[in-house]
Design a protein around this motif. Structure first.
Motif, PDB file in Angstrom:
ATOM      1  N   THR A  76      -0.642   3.952   5.527  1.00  0.00           N
ATOM      2  CA  THR A  76       0.006   4.597   4.384  1.00  0.00           C
ATOM      3  C   THR A  76      -0.038   6.113   4.497  1.00  0.00           C
ATOM      4  O   THR A  76       0.949   6.804   4.226  1.00  0.00           O
ATOM      5  CB  THR A  76      -0.667   4.150   3.073  1.00  0.00           C
ATOM      6  OG1 THR A  76      -0.436   2.750   2.897  1.00  0.00           O
ATOM      7  CG2 THR A  76      -0.114   4.896   1.881  1.00  0.00           C
ATOM      8  N   ALA A 111       0.827  -1.204   0.000  1.00  0.00           N
ATOM      9  CA  ALA A 111       0.000   0.000   0.000  1.00  0.00           C
ATOM     10  C   ALA A 111       0.866   1.262   0.000  1.00  0.00           C
ATOM     11  O   ALA A 111       0.571   2.234  -0.715  1.00  0.00           O
ATOM     12  CB  ALA A 111      -0.929  -0.007   1.203  1.00  0.00           C
ATOM     13  N   ILE A 112       1.927   1.258   0.791  1.00  0.00           N
ATOM     14  CA  ILE A 112       2.819   2.415   0.836  1.00  0.00           C
ATOM     15  C   ILE A 112       3.531   2.594  -0.503  1.00  0.00           C
ATOM     16  O   ILE A 112       3.639   3.710  -1.025  1.00  0.00           O
ATOM     17  CB  ILE A 112       3.845   2.273   1.978  1.00  0.00           C
ATOM     18  CG1 ILE A 112       3.138   2.319   3.336  1.00  0.00           C
ATOM     19  CG2 ILE A 112       4.907   3.372   1.890  1.00  0.00           C
ATOM     20  CD1 ILE A 112       4.042   2.047   4.514  1.00  0.00           C
TER      21      ILE A 112
END
Length: 246
Positions: free
Chosen positions: A220, A18-19
């Motif tokens: 995130t 996700a990051i």
């Protein structure tokens, strides 16, 4: 925003993925690292990153070589990690060492290797993905808790060493997060105890102050802020992302 080069370990799934996806979405040049070639290939095909490196992060030589060869990096996200559970009296030294190797030593090696490049670039952002298990204790995961406490200690110490530079070092401490890691943990509990996996996940969710699982997007957003210019004075912090005060 000026394009920056970023490395995300454990970047093919969960929070790391996700990051990495979010950093790519901001126009950064992102490299992800993971063990499984197929997962890396799929992630790249889906736009998570520009490139992937298949590396065992517990292998010091392989990890340091991969970081050195692919750098320099403006942003380092040390996300690779694993969790194993066992009562303390049956926790072997091998299990303890595995938890330290993947959760702490990998971050130490990657950071030590990437840091000279950041110094030359004149700035950098290091974000260590820890856990609320680094801020408090939980039963049956003493080795994991020890490892996450250790990475927070390393974060705070290095931040002070670099306080007069433009390189920041912070830790994120997510609560139980809706990832495949939690799903795998629930399945393990189900096999060992006969408790349905769904009940185990429900227990994890209730452990968070808000009574729900944290989403990878919420972690995130915190990571993106720490990587931004606006967070240039934020360093040495262990930021809880758990839906409430512990």
């Amino acid at each position: 925003m000026v394009e920056q080069r970023a490395l995300v370990t454990g970047g093919s799934r969960g929070i790391g993925r996700a990051i990495a996806m979010a950093l790519s979405g901001l126009g950064h040049d992102v490299t992800i690292m993971g063990r499984t070639e197929a997962a890396l290939t799929q992630a790249i095909a889906e736009g998570v990153a520009k490139r992937g490196l298949s590396v065992d992060v517990t292998d010091e030589k392989a990890l340091s070589q991969a970081v050195a060869d692919s750098g320099p990096y403006h942003i380092l996200i040390n996300n690779a990690g694993a969790a194993e559970s066992a009562p303390f009296h049956t926790t072997s030294l091998d299990l303890f060492r595995r938890m330290m190797a993947v959760n702490v030593e990998s971050a130490f090696i990657a950071t030590r290797t990437a840091l000279p490049g950041m110094v030359k670039l004149g700035s950098g952002r290091i974000v260590n993905v820890a856990s609320i298990a680094g801020l408090k204790g939980y039963p049956y995961v003493s080795a994991y808790c020890a490892a996450k406490h250790a990475i927070i200690g390393m974060t705070r110490a290095l931040a002070l060493e670099l306080a007069k530079t433009r390189i920041t070092v912070n830790a994120l401490c997510p609560g139980y997060t809706d990832t495949d890691l939690i799903a795998e943990a629930a399945n393990t509990i189900a096999k060992k105890t006969g408790i349905p996996a769904a009940k185990a996940i429900e227990h994890f969710a209730k452990t968070n102050p808000g009574g729900r699982l944290i989403t990878p997007a919420e972690v995130t957003n915190a990571a993106l802020w720490l990587c931004s210019e606006g967070a240039s004075a934020i360093t040495g912090q262990a930021i809880t992302v758990a839906g409430g005060d512990l």
